[in-house]
Design a protein around this motif. Structure first.
Motif, PDB file in Angstrom:
ATOM      1  N   THR A   1     -10.339  -1.603   6.777  1.00  8.98           N
ATOM      2  CA  THR A   1      -9.383  -0.506   6.593  1.00  8.98           C
ATOM      3  C   THR A   1      -9.789   0.414   5.451  1.00  8.98           C
ATOM      4  OG1 THR A   1      -7.802  -1.537   5.045  1.00  8.98           O
ATOM      5  CG2 THR A   1      -7.545  -2.056   7.393  1.00  8.98           C
TER       6      THR A   1
ATOM      7  N   SER B   1       3.637  -0.039  -1.826  1.00  9.13           N
ATOM      8  CA  SER B   1       2.252   0.410  -1.842  1.00  9.13           C
ATOM      9  C   SER B   1       2.116   1.855  -2.290  1.00  9.13           C
ATOM     10  CB  SER B   1       1.645   0.261  -0.443  1.00  9.13           C
ATOM     11  OG  SER B   1       0.308   0.706  -0.418  1.00  9.13           O
TER      12      SER B   1
ATOM     13  N   SER C   1      -0.657  -0.732   1.975  1.00  9.02           N
ATOM     14  CA  SER C   1       0.094  -0.476   3.203  1.00  9.02           C
ATOM     15  C   SER C   1      -0.833  -0.437   4.412  1.00  9.02           C
ATOM     16  CB  SER C   1       0.863   0.840   3.086  1.00  9.02           C
ATOM     17  OG  SER C   1       0.002   1.962   3.051  1.00  9.02           O
ATOM     18  N   ALA C   2      -1.981   0.217   4.279  1.00 16.70           N
ATOM     19  CA  ALA C   2      -2.921   0.300   5.389  1.00 16.70           C
ATOM     20  C   ALA C   2      -3.436  -1.082   5.767  1.00 16.70           C
ATOM     21  CB  ALA C   2      -4.094   1.215   5.015  1.00 16.70           C
TER      22      ALA C   2
ATOM     23  N   ALA D   1      -0.602  -3.398   7.248  1.00 13.82           N
ATOM     24  CA  ALA D   1      -0.250  -2.984   8.604  1.00 13.82           C
ATOM     25  C   ALA D   1      -1.309  -3.406   9.612  1.00 13.82           C
ATOM     26  CB  ALA D   1      -0.048  -1.468   8.642  1.00 13.82           C
TER      27      ALA D   1
ATOM     28  N   CYS E   1       5.392  -5.233  10.335  1.00 10.40           N
ATOM     29  CA  CYS E   1       5.033  -4.870   8.964  1.00 10.40           C
ATOM     30  C   CYS E   1       5.984  -3.791   8.464  1.00 10.40           C
ATOM     31  CB  CYS E   1       3.597  -4.353   8.896  1.00 10.40           C
ATOM     32  SG  CYS E   1       3.067  -3.836   7.240  1.00 10.40           S
TER      33      CYS E   1
ATOM     34  N   VAL F   1       6.618  -1.259   5.158  1.00 12.68           N
ATOM     35  CA  VAL F   1       5.914  -0.671   4.021  1.00 12.68           C
ATOM     36  C   VAL F   1       6.870   0.211   3.239  1.00 12.68           C
ATOM     37  CG1 VAL F   1       4.137   0.995   3.363  1.00 12.68           C
ATOM     38  CG2 VAL F   1       3.636  -0.728   5.104  1.00 12.68           C
TER      39      VAL F   1
ATOM     40  N   LYS G   1      -4.323   7.187   3.902  1.00 14.40           N
ATOM     41  CA  LYS G   1      -3.730   5.854   3.829  1.00 14.40           C
ATOM     42  C   LYS G   1      -2.418   5.791   4.608  1.00 14.40           C
ATOM     43  CE  LYS G   1      -5.667   5.632  -0.805  1.00 14.40           C
ATOM     44  NZ  LYS G   1      -5.393   5.489  -2.232  1.00 14.40           N
TER      45      LYS G   1
ATOM     46  N   ALA H   1      -1.317   3.365   8.023  1.00 13.69           N
ATOM     47  CA  ALA H   1      -0.147   2.498   8.153  1.00 13.69           C
ATOM     48  C   ALA H   1       0.673   2.860   9.379  1.00 13.69           C
ATOM     49  CB  ALA H   1       0.707   2.581   6.891  1.00 13.69           C
TER      50      ALA H   1
ATOM     51  N   ALA I   1       3.248   0.178  11.448  1.00 13.83           N
ATOM     52  CA  ALA I   1       4.160  -0.258  10.389  1.00 13.83           C
ATOM     53  C   ALA I   1       5.413   0.610  10.349  1.00 13.83           C
ATOM     54  CB  ALA I   1       3.470  -0.201   9.037  1.00 13.83           C
TER      55      ALA I   1
ATOM     56  N   VAL J   1       7.416   2.558   7.939  1.00 19.97           N
ATOM     57  CA  VAL J   1       7.163   3.112   6.614  1.00 19.97           C
ATOM     58  C   VAL J   1       8.453   3.701   6.053  1.00 19.97           C
ATOM     59  CG1 VAL J   1       5.809   4.753   5.263  1.00 19.97           C
ATOM     60  CG2 VAL J   1       4.767   3.603   7.230  1.00 19.97           C
TER      61      VAL J   1
END
Length: 347
Positions: A56, A83, A88-89, A92, A102, A104, A115, A119, A124, A126
């Motif tokens: 990643t 993050s 986060s990346a 995820a 996931c 974040v 980034k 994610a 994810a 977010v």
């Protein structure tokens, strides 16, 4: 033989068993690249640990393979993290690989688009809070404590540092079985510098002096006190109260090293110099290590390692934060689609 990932490569040094379902993207095995031009300027034999070559694009993958594998082993149905971008990346991606959810939490303000895009692409959820990274970490720790089916995968999770210590093993292996004289590394939440020290000690093939570099606007370890509102162009290390403060401070003291601050201007100058002299594109936070070495050399404080092997850790790829490159570099020069015009532009 193809690289098998850090758990398979260094299993005997890691807290895994036959019962651990290994979640891997074949992370690790990143190159240690000689940097002769910068090395000559610094007066040292310089090597760059290019962690942007992980799946990643950052060093976080080393710790995440162990943290997510152990979370799945424990029955977790989701992972959560606060993050500034790279965690986060990575979280995820490894959650997607494991087939779990996931969550974040990102801070208010700038998060590098590369980034954030990762994610989101990995699926994810977010959530951006009206607060900084330290606020986010406090909240996700509370959630993970209250919800055991959600595993916390920030670097306060000890499995993260277990995975990240493998980078020290690789440095030693690449240098023929001996640790470098010094290791220069950016410091944000302070887990990575702690993990490297753990790795060098466990591998028992020499211990470098640790040189930790923070952005001047986010330098609590240099100042000796938390920074309530950290600010820096190096968003990955924009952290005012590192969770692994005590581990990092102990590691640096034991190594005989120190923490140093570099300005955003020095970071951006190093960012350009690294790309244009060695052909390596690293995100701004990574370049705090290069900026720090250049600063110590200018001040005559790099002389204890003159002619010796020094490793600078580049924690993330430059494509993590493409906006910075576009803001500081020259825009493309527009020319007519004609031979003579193009030839003139080359001059």
């Amino acid at each position: 033989m193809p690289w098998p990932g850090v758990i398979a490569a260094y299993r005997r040094y890691l807290p895994v068993s036959d019962a651990t379902p290994v979640v891997t993207l074949l992370e690790g095995g990143t190159p240690l690249v000689p940097a002769p031009r910068l090395g000559r300027e610094l007066g040292v034999e310089l090597y760059l640990k290019c962690e942007g070559m992980n799946p990643t694009g950052s060093f976080k993958d080393r710790g995440m393979t162990v943290a997510v594998s152990k979370a799945v082993e424990a029955g977790a149905r989701a992972v959560i993290c606060a993050s500034t971008g790279n965690t986060s990346a990575s979280a995820a991606a490894y959650a997607a690989r494991a087939g779990i959810r996931c969550y974040v939490v990102i801070p208010d303000g700038a998060v590098a688009l590369g980034k954030l895009a990762q994610a989101i692409a990995y699926g994810a959820r977010v959530l951006q809070i009206a607060g900084n990274f330290d606020d986010g970490l406090r909240l996700v720790r509370q959630i993970a404590a209250a919800r055991p089916e959600i595993a916390l995968v920030n670097s306060v999770n000890p499995y993260r540092l277990q995975g990240q210590k493998t980078a020290a093993f690789e440095v030693v292996d690449a240098l023929g079985g001996k640790a470098p004289a010094a290791l220069a590394i950016p410091v944000g939440n302070a887990g990575n510098i702690s993990a490297y020290w753990m790795g060098f000690k466990e591998y028992n093939r020499g211990r470098p002096v640790l040189l930790g570099f923070q952005a001047a606007g986010a330098a609590p370890l240099v100042r000796g006190e938390p920074v309530p509102n950290p600010e820096t162009v190096a968003t990955a290390i924009r952290i005012g109260n590192p969770a692994s403060w005590h581990l990092a401070a102990a590691a640096v003291q034991e190594s005989g090293g120190g923490f140093y601050a570099v300005t955003d201007a020095e970071i951006l100058a190093a960012y350009e110099a690294l790309a244009q002299t060695e052909g390596i594109f690293a995100e701004p936070a990574s370049c705090a290590a290069i900026a720090g070495l250049l600063k110590l050399a200018r001040e005559g404080r790099l002389s204890p390692w003159r002619g010796q092997r020094v490793v600078a850790v580049l924690t993330g790829h430059g494509l993590k934060d493409p906006d910075t490159a576009l803001q500081i570099d020259r825009p493309p020069l527009r020319v007519p689609a004609e031979y003579e015009a193009l030839l003139a532009a080359l001059a």
